[in-house]
Scaffold this motif. Structure first.
Motif, PDB file in Angstrom:
ATOM      1  N   HIS A 100      48.967  31.312 -58.407  1.00 16.41           N
ATOM      2  CA  HIS A 100      47.696  30.977 -59.054  1.00 16.41           C
ATOM      3  C   HIS A 100      46.934  29.912 -58.272  1.00 16.41           C
ATOM      4  O   HIS A 100      45.721  29.984 -58.130  1.00 16.41           O
ATOM      5  CB  HIS A 100      47.928  30.484 -60.487  1.00 16.41           C
ATOM      6  CG  HIS A 100      48.101  31.598 -61.467  1.00 16.41           C
ATOM      7  ND1 HIS A 100      47.091  32.473 -61.799  1.00 16.41           N
ATOM      8  CD2 HIS A 100      49.175  31.967 -62.189  1.00 16.41           C
ATOM      9  CE1 HIS A 100      47.540  33.345 -62.685  1.00 16.41           C
ATOM     10  NE2 HIS A 100      48.804  33.064 -62.927  1.00 16.41           N
ATOM     11  N   ASP A 101      47.649  28.928 -57.765  1.00 16.11           N
ATOM     12  CA  ASP A 101      47.001  27.819 -57.062  1.00 16.11           C
ATOM     13  C   ASP A 101      46.500  28.188 -55.668  1.00 16.11           C
ATOM     14  O   ASP A 101      45.459  27.691 -55.238  1.00 16.11           O
ATOM     15  CB  ASP A 101      47.956  26.630 -56.937  1.00 16.11           C
ATOM     16  CG  ASP A 101      48.246  25.963 -58.270  1.00 16.11           C
ATOM     17  OD1 ASP A 101      47.550  26.255 -59.271  1.00 16.11           O
ATOM     18  OD2 ASP A 101      49.196  25.155 -58.314  1.00 16.11           O
ATOM     19  N   VAL A 104      45.736  33.569 -55.459  1.00 12.45           N
ATOM     20  CA  VAL A 104      44.793  34.333 -56.275  1.00 12.45           C
ATOM     21  C   VAL A 104      43.383  33.927 -55.855  1.00 12.45           C
ATOM     22  O   VAL A 104      43.075  32.734 -55.799  1.00 12.45           O
ATOM     23  CB  VAL A 104      45.044  34.081 -57.780  1.00 12.45           C
ATOM     24  CG1 VAL A 104      44.012  34.783 -58.634  1.00 12.45           C
ATOM     25  CG2 VAL A 104      46.451  34.549 -58.150  1.00 12.45           C
ATOM     26  N   PRO A 105      42.523  34.882 -55.557  1.00 10.98           N
ATOM     27  CA  PRO A 105      41.203  34.575 -54.990  1.00 10.98           C
ATOM     28  C   PRO A 105      40.329  33.643 -55.826  1.00 10.98           C
ATOM     29  O   PRO A 105      39.476  32.967 -55.284  1.00 10.98           O
ATOM     30  CB  PRO A 105      40.535  35.948 -54.867  1.00 10.98           C
ATOM     31  CG  PRO A 105      41.649  36.925 -54.872  1.00 10.98           C
ATOM     32  CD  PRO A 105      42.765  36.300 -55.657  1.00 10.98           C
ATOM     33  N   GLU A 106      40.525  33.559 -57.123  1.00  9.86           N
ATOM     34  CA  GLU A 106      39.644  32.749 -57.954  1.00  9.86           C
ATOM     35  C   GLU A 106      39.772  31.254 -57.689  1.00  9.86           C
ATOM     36  O   GLU A 106      38.906  30.486 -58.055  1.00  9.86           O
ATOM     37  CB  GLU A 106      39.919  32.986 -59.453  1.00  9.86           C
ATOM     38  CG  GLU A 106      39.548  34.365 -59.932  1.00  9.86           C
ATOM     39  CD  GLU A 106      40.682  35.358 -59.713  1.00  9.86           C
ATOM     40  OE1 GLU A 106      41.848  35.021 -59.943  1.00  9.86           O
ATOM     41  OE2 GLU A 106      40.382  36.481 -59.298  1.00  9.86           O
ATOM     42  N   HIS A 107      40.870  30.807 -57.096  1.00  9.16           N
ATOM     43  CA  HIS A 107      41.063  29.372 -56.882  1.00  9.16           C
ATOM     44  C   HIS A 107      40.160  28.876 -55.765  1.00  9.16           C
ATOM     45  O   HIS A 107      40.115  29.447 -54.687  1.00  9.16           O
ATOM     46  CB  HIS A 107      42.527  29.061 -56.548  1.00  9.16           C
ATOM     47  CG  HIS A 107      42.795  27.586 -56.437  1.00  9.16           C
ATOM     48  ND1 HIS A 107      42.963  26.799 -57.537  1.00  9.16           N
ATOM     49  CD2 HIS A 107      42.903  26.777 -55.370  1.00  9.16           C
ATOM     50  CE1 HIS A 107      43.179  25.549 -57.148  1.00  9.16           C
ATOM     51  NE2 HIS A 107      43.141  25.518 -55.830  1.00  9.16           N
ATOM     52  N   ASP A 108      39.425  27.804 -56.022  1.00  6.45           N
ATOM     53  CA  ASP A 108      38.540  27.196 -55.030  1.00  6.45           C
ATOM     54  C   ASP A 108      39.300  26.079 -54.326  1.00  6.45           C
ATOM     55  O   ASP A 108      39.623  25.064 -54.922  1.00  6.45           O
ATOM     56  CB  ASP A 108      37.297  26.647 -55.720  1.00  6.45           C
ATOM     57  CG  ASP A 108      36.342  25.960 -54.761  1.00  6.45           C
ATOM     58  OD1 ASP A 108      36.530  26.097 -53.528  1.00  6.45           O
ATOM     59  OD2 ASP A 108      35.421  25.283 -55.240  1.00  6.45           O
ATOM     60  N   HIS A 109      39.584  26.271 -53.040  1.00  3.19           N
ATOM     61  CA  HIS A 109      40.353  25.287 -52.279  1.00  3.19           C
ATOM     62  C   HIS A 109      39.474  24.256 -51.580  1.00  3.19           C
ATOM     63  O   HIS A 109      39.982  23.386 -50.886  1.00  3.19           O
ATOM     64  CB  HIS A 109      41.233  25.992 -51.241  1.00  3.19           C
ATOM     65  CG  HIS A 109      42.290  26.832 -51.868  1.00  3.19           C
ATOM     66  ND1 HIS A 109      43.400  26.323 -52.476  1.00  3.19           N
ATOM     67  CD2 HIS A 109      42.374  28.173 -52.014  1.00  3.19           C
ATOM     68  CE1 HIS A 109      44.137  27.293 -52.952  1.00  3.19           C
ATOM     69  NE2 HIS A 109      43.541  28.428 -52.692  1.00  3.19           N
TER      70      HIS A 109
END
Length: 122
Positions: A100-101, A104-109
């Protein structure tokens, strides 16, 4: 000098146990409670019945899952995690959280720039 990753290396032993394709996902599915073979097969699209059977057999032999047969018509078989198998769940949860961190593409790094993980044991 002994090899770093031999049969006495706890990390290597655990990785060998859960590192097979489908195994970690199978353990994750079984964390929700006992499951029938057909339930597991539906939960793991793409796994062949033969592979699922092999993974369950190997996990049973290792004492990670237990197989329960019920004398019904048609016969019913359920698989569930043993105490040893439940001991692997924090590892599976850590894998889920990492995914998740970081995967997964939704996480903004963008906010994580320059952040470094603490070394193990720090």
């Amino acid at each position: 000098m002994r090899p770093v990753h031999d049969e006495e290396c706890a990390v290597a032993c655990t990785a060998e146990l859960i590192g097979g394709k489908w195994t970690a996902i199978l353990l994750h599915d079984l964390s929700e409670g006992p499951r029938r073979f057909s339930d597991l097969e539906r939960a793991l699209p793409g796994i062949s019945p033969r592979t699922l059977s092999e993974r369950l057999r190997a996990l049973d032999e290792e004492g990670i899952v237990s197989r329960h047969s019920y004398a019904e018509s048609p016969p019913r078989v359920e698989y569930e995690l043993t105490a040893k198998g439940a001991g692997l769940l924090p590892i599976i949860e850590a894998m889920r959280q990492f995914g998740h961190d970081w995967l997964v593409p939704e996480h903004d790094h963008s906010e994580d720039e320059g952040v470094r993980a603490e070394p193990i044991g720090a």
